[in-house]
Design a protein around this motif. Structure first.
Motif, short mmCIF file in Angstrom:
data_model
loop_
_atom_site.label_atom_id
_atom_site.label_comp_id
_atom_site.label_asym_id
_atom_site.label_seq_id
_atom_site.Cartn_x
_atom_site.Cartn_y
_atom_site.Cartn_z
N ASP A 1 0.85 -1.22 -0.01
CA ASP A 1 0.01 -0.14 -0.11
C ASP A 1 0.89 1.32 -0.03
O ASP A 1 0.17 2.34 0.07
N SER A 2 2.35 1.03 0.19
CA SER A 2 3.08 2.28 -0.11
C SER A 2 3.08 3.26 -1.25
O SER A 2 2.89 2.26 -2.24
N ASP A 3 3.25 4.25 -1.35
CA ASP A 3 3.38 4.99 -2.37
C ASP A 3 4.80 5.62 -2.57
O ASP A 3 5.21 6.07 -3.59
N LEU A 4 5.67 5.47 -1.34
CA LEU A 4 7.07 5.85 -1.74
C LEU A 4 8.07 4.73 -0.68
O LEU A 4 7.62 4.52 0.38
N VAL A 5 8.82 4.21 -1.31
CA VAL A 5 9.80 3.47 -0.64
C VAL A 5 11.49 3.81 -0.88
O VAL A 5 11.66 3.92 -1.98
N LEU A 6 12.12 3.91 0.17
CA LEU A 6 13.53 4.65 0.28
C LEU A 6 14.25 3.32 0.52
O LEU A 6 14.15 2.88 1.66
N LEU A 7 15.29 3.09 -0.23
CA LEU A 7 16.10 1.87 -0.41
C LEU A 7 17.51 2.20 0.49
O LEU A 7 18.04 3.07 -0.65
N LEU A 8 17.91 1.71 1.29
CA LEU A 8 19.32 2.40 1.98
C LEU A 8 20.19 1.14 1.78
O LEU A 8 20.15 0.40 2.86
N GLY A 9 20.62 0.77 0.85
CA GLY A 9 21.58 -0.34 0.68
C GLY A 9 20.96 -1.76 0.24
O GLY A 9 21.41 -2.54 -0.04
N PRO B 1 26.23 1.92 -2.25
CA PRO B 1 27.59 2.32 -2.62
C PRO B 1 28.02 1.62 -3.91
O PRO B 1 28.99 2.18 -4.56
N ASP B 2 27.29 0.89 -4.47
CA ASP B 2 27.59 0.05 -5.59
C ASP B 2 26.72 0.47 -6.90
O ASP B 2 25.52 0.41 -6.70
N PRO B 3 27.16 1.34 -7.88
CA PRO B 3 26.41 1.89 -8.75
C PRO B 3 25.96 1.01 -9.76
O PRO B 3 24.73 1.26 -10.46
N ASN B 4 26.28 -0.28 -10.00
CA ASN B 4 25.70 -1.34 -10.50
C ASN B 4 24.37 -2.03 -9.89
O ASN B 4 23.80 -2.68 -10.68
N GLU B 5 24.12 -1.56 -8.65
CA GLU B 5 23.17 -2.13 -8.02
C GLU B 5 21.76 -1.25 -8.23
O GLU B 5 20.72 -1.51 -7.97
N ILE B 6 21.93 -0.02 -8.60
CA ILE B 6 21.01 0.99 -8.63
C ILE B 6 20.08 0.39 -10.00
O ILE B 6 20.63 0.30 -11.25
N GLY B 7 18.70 0.07 -9.73
CA GLY B 7 17.83 0.01 -10.40
C GLY B 7 18.08 -1.57 -11.13
O GLY B 7 17.48 -1.85 -12.13
N ARG B 8 18.89 -2.44 -10.57
CA ARG B 8 18.95 -3.80 -11.22
C ARG B 8 18.09 -4.60 -11.30
O ARG B 8 17.83 -5.20 -12.03
N VAL B 9 17.28 -4.58 -10.21
CA VAL B 9 15.99 -5.42 -10.05
C VAL B 9 14.76 -4.81 -10.38
O VAL B 9 14.07 -5.37 -11.10
N TYR B 10 14.25 -3.54 -9.81
CA TYR B 10 13.21 -2.68 -10.11
C TYR B 10 13.73 -1.39 -10.71
O TYR B 10 14.79 -0.77 -10.06
N PRO B 11 13.06 -0.86 -11.43
CA PRO B 11 13.56 0.48 -11.96
C PRO B 11 13.11 1.65 -10.91
O PRO B 11 12.19 1.33 -9.89
N VAL B 12 14.06 2.54 -10.73
CA VAL B 12 14.14 3.59 -9.63
C VAL B 12 13.77 4.93 -10.21
O VAL B 12 14.17 5.27 -11.39
N ALA B 13 12.86 5.55 -9.30
CA ALA B 13 12.67 7.08 -10.01
C ALA B 13 13.73 8.15 -9.46
O ALA B 13 13.89 8.94 -10.32
N ALA B 14 14.67 7.70 -8.54
CA ALA B 14 15.79 8.76 -8.21
C ALA B 14 16.81 7.92 -7.39
O ALA B 14 16.35 6.82 -6.89
N SER B 15 17.94 8.09 -7.46
CA SER B 15 19.13 7.27 -6.60
C SER B 15 20.19 8.12 -6.25
O SER B 15 20.33 9.28 -7.00
N SER C 1 25.60 5.83 5.83
CA SER C 1 25.76 6.76 6.81
C SER C 1 25.66 8.12 6.47
O SER C 1 25.43 8.94 7.20
N SER C 2 26.58 8.50 5.39
CA SER C 2 26.75 9.86 4.90
C SER C 2 25.46 10.41 4.44
O SER C 2 25.15 11.36 4.64
N PHE C 3 24.69 9.56 4.09
CA PHE C 3 23.38 10.09 3.18
C PHE C 3 22.46 10.46 4.37
O PHE C 3 21.66 11.43 4.32
N LEU C 4 22.36 9.56 5.59
CA LEU C 4 21.52 10.02 6.60
C LEU C 4 21.94 10.85 7.46
O LEU C 4 21.25 11.55 8.00
N GLU C 5 23.27 11.28 7.26
CA GLU C 5 23.85 12.30 8.15
C GLU C 5 23.28 13.66 7.71
O GLU C 5 23.22 14.77 8.29
#
Length: 308
Positions: free
Chosen positions: A37-45, A71-85, A91-95
């Motif tokens: 039922d979610s409209d937004l999912v943030l994947l952290l790693g 941290p691995d650019p090859n993993e971005i959108g590998r399984v599902y397409p992503v709207a932004a990445s 940890s740097s992102f969360l800071e």
């Protein structure tokens, strides 16, 4: 709400009120109800691995916009397409986010509690005629494990149960062969954890995986290491059998006779205990904790029972 990947269990308090569990569809219905039922999912790693998403069930994220940080650019959108990445350290992102309470946090907390209450976890699962319910092994170890214990898990049903159900206390550690980890990994990995930490080390392992690498018990003997090995004994590779049955309607080469694991333990000079009920297992685990060296618990499980 927060969901964790298996390796992230080490970095998050399992008692956090917003935590819905680990990304494993079997045994974690509330999380996937919310995900659907979610409209937004943030994947952290997390990479939305095949088994996390029930082998690419696209209905689970059909409504959601996916954002991915890895941290691995090859993993971005590998399984599902992503709207932004973003590529880089989690940890740097969360800071970059201020630590302040969201105005709707109380409402969100109530929603999460309602989801949890739909699928409450029994303190004791009903047991079968042929042995323990594996959920009782998990619950008893979770209750009695030392505050600084290291939990190591092998593959198969032992892994699936521990990653989805075991609630790690602050100060405990969790070691798992993620993705397609090899059978038998858990036994030597637990020896490495014992050697490195000096803490109480508990290893969940199936009877199939145990026999892949049980020769390494000689390492425990020669180095005087202590590990509590819990063999979830269902007389076969049950996770493989379940998969074959679901795909082909039958299974093959997944049943076998086992040696006497208690006698095997004693042949190395280790204590060995057998358990077929929750009370027997609780007693065996307490004895194992008080022993000086490695211990093997042969926990005979009813193969018909599992977490669904």
């Amino acid at each position: 709400p927060i969901a964790l990947s298996p390796v992230a269990k080490n970095y998050f308090d399992s008692s956090h009120p917003w935590l819905l569990g680990v990304m494993r569809r079997v045994g974690n219905k509330p999380l996937y109800e919310y995900l659907k039922d979610s409209d937004l999912v943030l994947l952290l790693g997390d990479r939305l691995q095949e088994w996390e998403m029930d082998w690419y069930d696209r209905s689970l994220v059909a409504k959601a916009k996916l954002l991915q940080v890895d941290p691995d650019p090859n993993e971005i959108g590998r399984v599902y397409p992503v709207a932004a990445s973003a590529v880089g350290s989690i940890s740097s992102f969360l800071e970059g986010f201020p630590l302040k309470k969201h105005p709707q946090s109380a409402e969100l907390g109530r929603e999460i509690n309602l989801l949890r209450n739909r699928s409450p976890r029994p303190a004791i699962y009903p047991e079968g005629r042929d042995g323990l319910h594996p959920g009782n092994i998990n619950n008893i170890v979770e209750e009695l494990a030392a505050p600084s214990a290291v939990i190591v898990t092998d593959t198969g049903n032992a892994k699936l149960l521990s990653i989805s159900q075991f609630r790690l206390k602050k100060g405990q550690k969790f070691i798992v062969a993620d993705k397609f980890g090899p059978m038998g990994y858990g036994l030597p990995a637990a020896l490495g954890a014992a050697l490195a930490t000096g803490q109480e080390v508990i290893c969940f392992i199936g009877d199939g995986g145990f026999q892949m690498s049980c020769n390494e018990l000689g390492t425990a003997l020669n180095y005087g290491l202590k590990v509590i090995y819990i063999i979830e004994n269902n007389s076969g590779c049950a996770s493989v059998a379940n998969y074959q049955t679901s795909i082909y309607g039958h299974y093959c080469a997944c049943d076998f006779k086992n040696p006497d694991f208690v006698r095997l333990a004693k042949s190395y000079g280790f204590p060995g205990y057998g358990a077929r009920t929750a009370d027997e297992f609780r007693n065996a685990f307490r004895l194992a904790q008080s022993a000086k060296g490695t211990v093997i618990i042969d926990a005979v499980c009813d193969r018909k029972l599992n977490i669904s």
